[in-house]
Design a protein around this motif. Structure first.
Motif, mmCIF file in Angstrom:
data_model
loop_
_atom_site.group_PDB
_atom_site.id
_atom_site.type_symbol
_atom_site.label_atom_id
_atom_site.label_comp_id
_atom_site.label_asym_id
_atom_site.label_seq_id
_atom_site.Cartn_x
_atom_site.Cartn_y
_atom_site.Cartn_z
ATOM 1 N N THR A 1 1.259 -0.956 -7.331
ATOM 2 C CA THR A 1 1.122 -1.432 -8.708
ATOM 3 C C THR A 1 0.263 -0.520 -9.562
ATOM 4 O OG1 THR A 1 -0.761 -2.795 -8.031
ATOM 5 C CG2 THR A 1 1.421 -3.815 -7.987
ATOM 6 N N GLY A 2 -0.284 0.535 -9.018
ATOM 7 C CA GLY A 2 -1.152 1.437 -9.759
ATOM 8 C C GLY A 2 -2.614 1.114 -9.606
ATOM 9 N N LYS B 1 -6.666 1.993 -13.649
ATOM 10 C CA LYS B 1 -6.529 3.057 -14.627
ATOM 11 C C LYS B 1 -5.136 3.678 -14.598
ATOM 12 C CE LYS B 1 -8.287 5.937 -17.699
ATOM 13 N NZ LYS B 1 -8.749 5.496 -19.030
ATOM 14 N N HIS B 2 -4.539 3.802 -13.384
ATOM 15 C CA HIS B 2 -3.238 4.454 -13.258
ATOM 16 C C HIS B 2 -2.142 3.528 -13.776
ATOM 17 C CE1 HIS B 2 -4.539 8.014 -11.083
ATOM 18 N NE2 HIS B 2 -5.309 7.241 -10.304
ATOM 19 N N THR B 3 -1.092 4.149 -14.278
ATOM 20 C CA THR B 3 0.026 3.395 -14.843
ATOM 21 C C THR B 3 1.185 3.236 -13.871
ATOM 22 O OG1 THR B 3 0.988 5.439 -15.749
ATOM 23 C CG2 THR B 3 -0.549 4.208 -17.158
ATOM 24 N N GLY B 4 1.095 3.798 -12.686
ATOM 25 C CA GLY B 4 2.175 3.694 -11.720
ATOM 26 C C GLY B 4 1.636 3.787 -10.305
ATOM 27 N N PRO B 5 2.553 3.779 -9.337
ATOM 28 C CA PRO B 5 2.122 3.798 -7.931
ATOM 29 C C PRO B 5 1.184 4.962 -7.614
ATOM 30 C CG PRO B 5 4.472 3.394 -8.090
ATOM 31 C CD PRO B 5 4.013 3.753 -9.470
ATOM 32 N N VAL B 6 0.144 4.653 -6.863
ATOM 33 C CA VAL B 6 -0.852 5.653 -6.472
ATOM 34 C C VAL B 6 -0.490 6.163 -5.075
ATOM 35 C CG1 VAL B 6 -3.289 6.104 -6.031
ATOM 36 C CG2 VAL B 6 -2.611 4.506 -7.842
ATOM 37 N N PHE C 1 0.837 -1.197 0.000
ATOM 38 C CA PHE C 1 0.000 0.000 0.000
ATOM 39 C C PHE C 1 0.880 1.259 0.000
ATOM 40 C CE2 PHE C 1 -2.362 -3.403 1.957
ATOM 41 C CZ PHE C 1 -3.661 -3.257 1.481
ATOM 42 N N ASN C 2 0.441 2.242 -0.760
ATOM 43 C CA ASN C 2 1.050 3.572 -0.710
ATOM 44 C C ASN C 2 0.207 4.560 0.097
ATOM 45 O OD1 ASN C 2 3.522 3.358 -2.088
ATOM 46 N ND2 ASN C 2 2.484 3.427 -4.085
#
Length: 646
Positions: A98-99, A125-130, A75-76
């Motif tokens: 993982t986005g 939807k995101h391409t990188g870490p959220v 988790f971010n």
């Protein structure tokens, strides 16, 4: 002071429900591995009980979580929404490394459901870490997310299957989104900070980025608090780690710099975006997280790479408190939204500390060598000392929180006086002035009238006597009559009557008492002695006088009788003195002349002989010396005990 310690290296989010004991959600943070090197992570819900007294630790050897699920990535960021009609405990959103974005139902996690059962929806939807995630506090169905490459998306929880929409064109100033937050006052506005050094403010109504904040050093209103640190880095762009809106004023916000060379916190006012309004400098390395207290805008938390968590007054730029320093970076801190007395801080040393603002100081104790230490084992003795209490803080707050301040106060005084105070805030929310009011409060008008009437007649005895006369009646008649009598000019006769006496009765009783005494003839009683002599002399002395003296017929004969009485008294006294002397010599014959005992005997003998007597009193009251008898009696009573004591 520290209330609980959760043994986890995790990001966290507070529960927004109105529960008396708030929940805390934790998720294994990205970029940190445990001893097993496992890539799996758990989302756990904790219910810390601050009144159980079962210990400080949660997790590990302590009590476990109330519910948990396992997911495949770290988790971010975690965000917890407010409760709604569909979800009684709100929803819990997680931004993954993982986005992916996962939204869970906390109630199902508490009931023991699996991750798939508790998951409401998932989006990639995101391409990188959220790293940015937040729920709109006004339109609670809107969720905002941010990730790498300035990706910003808005999700509608009422239509979770619908694709998220961007707030506007892609910003050219932003790079990786590090943090974002909705404006707590204006629902269509949000701010997002980026590692590029810019913080952008967006307006959904305009559909674009309306302002960008960036500070590269130079003049600022709070520059005097920086100590020249920011001025040395003029022109350098610093990465922004966090952003936080003012809880009450829509145009003010805070940004934090993660640059180790300029670890500063900047307070901005959007009415002047060229430079920050104030700069807060106190951290030694980059600042990683900030949190503004919703209940008190004078309290701001910050933590950073220097392992410190500081509490600021952003209005003055002063550090007003500090939590215990950790052993690794402190990467997140947040106030409890429902109970502002609680706050939490997460660090990479594997602990999440839950602290309270109450009792936030402990006196420092110098290290001492143990009594059992020897010259050969000094360091060993020092190593056996007990560790400091983990529940103690290192610095107390210099100001009380707003919820502990008294906005108004009141107290009663004498005479129905009510004193009240009120603190008036200014337009900026600061204390403007304090007002003290004095008011008269009348609850019993009858008592006030009686007290006023009594005060008016003070000092006038006639009016006071009249007032007491009006109060006569009932069980307290005697008291009021007595007071009325005392206030009169000549009150002696009336007081005697109140006491139950009568002058006539007293006079008649005195006359009857006089008649009971023998009749006096020419000052001499029927027994041939003066009346004064009759009252003073015992009967045996009178009988001796009657045997030798006849009844006098003339004043000359009376004079002779009087002389004869005096001679007899002197002779009797002399005889008793001789007996006393003889007795004292037999009792104290062991003392030699000249000793204090002998001197005392001579002194009392002289008194008995009459040498110290006033001769003028002999004609008034015949003298009868009883020194000899009393001395003999006293001596006879004390002789046996004296012999035994010897």
């Amino acid at each position: 002071m520290k209330l609980k310690d959760i043994s986890r290296t995790a990001t966290f989010a507070w529960d927004l429900s109105s529960s008396s004991s708030p929940l805390l959600a934790t998720g294994a943070v990205a970029g940190a591995l445990d001893e097993s090197f496992s890539n799996d992570s758990q989302l756990e819900l904790w219910a810390p009980d601050f009144s159980d007294g079962q210990g400080l630790r949660l997790g590990g050897e302590g009590a476990g979580p109330q519910g948990s699920i396992t997911v495949g990535s770290r988790f971010n960021r975690l965000a917890w929404s407010a409760p709604n009609a569909t979800y009684s405990r709100g929803v819990l959103a997680a931004g993954m490394e993982t986005g992916e974005i996962h939204v869970f139902d906390p109630a199902r996690i508490l009931s023991g459901s699996t991750a798939d059962q508790a998951r409401i929806f998932q989006n990639d939807k995101h391409t990188g870490p959220v790293r940015g995630l937040d729920f709109n506090p006004i339109q609670k169905n809107l969720m905002l997310s941010g990730a790498v490459n300035a990706e910003l998306y808005i999700f509608d929880l009422n239509s979770p299957s619908a694709a998220p929409i961007p707030p506007g064109p892609l910003s050219t100033k932003l790079n990786e989104i590090t943090s974002l937050q909705w404006n707590p006052t204006v629902s269509r506005v949000f701010a997002a900070s980026s590692s590029s050094g810019f913080t952008s403010v967006w307006d959904l109504k305009a559909g674009k980025e309306i302002v960008s904040l960036q500070y590269g050093g130079g003049a600022a209103k709070g520059m005097e608090t920086v100590g020249g640190m920011a001025g040395l880095q003029m022109g350098k762009r610093r990465g922004m780690s966090d952003v936080c809106w003012h809880p009450e004023q829509a145009t003010r916000l805070i940004t934090a710099s993660e640059d180790d060379e300029s670890p500063i916190i900047m307070l901005w006012d959007l009415r002047n975006t060229r430079a920050p309004e104030r700069i807060l400098s106190g951290h030694h390395k980059g600042v990683l997280s900030v949190s503004w207290c919703k209940q008190d805008a004078d309290l701001l938390l910050s933590c950073g790479k220097d392992n410190r968590t500081l509490c600021w007054n952003p209005q003055t730029g002063e550090i007003i408190g500090e939590l215990p320093q950790t052993t690794d970076w402190s990467f997140q801190t947040a106030w409890c939204p429902r109970n502002p007395d609680l706050l939490a801080t997460a660090s990479f040393d594997g602990h999440i500390g839950i602290h309270s603002l109450q009792t936030t100081t402990i006196p420092s104790q110098p290290s001492q060598i143990a009594e059992t230490a020897t010259a050969d084992d000094v360091f060993g003795a020092l190593g056996n000392q007990e560790a400091a209490d983990e529940g103690a803080n290192v610095l107390s707050l210099k100001q009380p929180p707003r919820w502990l301040r008294c906005p108004v106060s009141a107290t009663f005084g004498f005479g129905g006086l009510l004193v009240s105070t009120s603190n008036l805030p200014g337009a900026s929310g600061k204390h403007q002035s304090g007002v003290v009011h004095l008011r008269k409060v009348v609850t019993e008008q009858d008592i006030i009238d009686r007290a006023t009437a009594l005060e008016e007649m003070a000092g006038d005895q006639a009016k006071l006597a009249e007032f007491c006369g009006t109060r006569v009646g009932g069980d307290a008649d005697a008291a009021w009559k007595t007071l009325q009598t005392l206030f009169k000019a000549d009150s002696r006769d009336d007081l005697v009557k109140l006491l139950g006496f009568s002058k006539t009765d007293v006079a008649s009783q005195v006359q009857e008492a006089i008649k009971k005494f023998p009749v006096l003839q020419d000052g001499v009683s029927e027994k041939g002695q003066d009346s004064l002599v009759t009252f003073a002399e015992p009967e045996k002395n009178v009988e001796k006088v009657e045997e030798k003296v006849e009844e006098p017929d003339t004043p000359t004969a009376a004079t002779k009788v009087e002389g004869t009485l005096s001679e007899i008294s002197v002779a009797s006294d002399s005889k008793r003195t001789e007996e006393t002397s003889a007795t004292e010599q037999s009792l104290f014959d062991d003392h030699t002349p000249g000793t204090p005992a002998a001197a005392a005997a001579d002194f009392f003998s002289s008194m008995a002989a009459g040498t110290l007597r006033n001769p003028l009193l002999d004609n008034v009251i015949p003298h009868k010396s009883e020194v000899g008898d009393s001395s003999v009696a006293a001596t006879m009573g004390s002789r046996p005990s004296s012999v035994r004591s010897e």
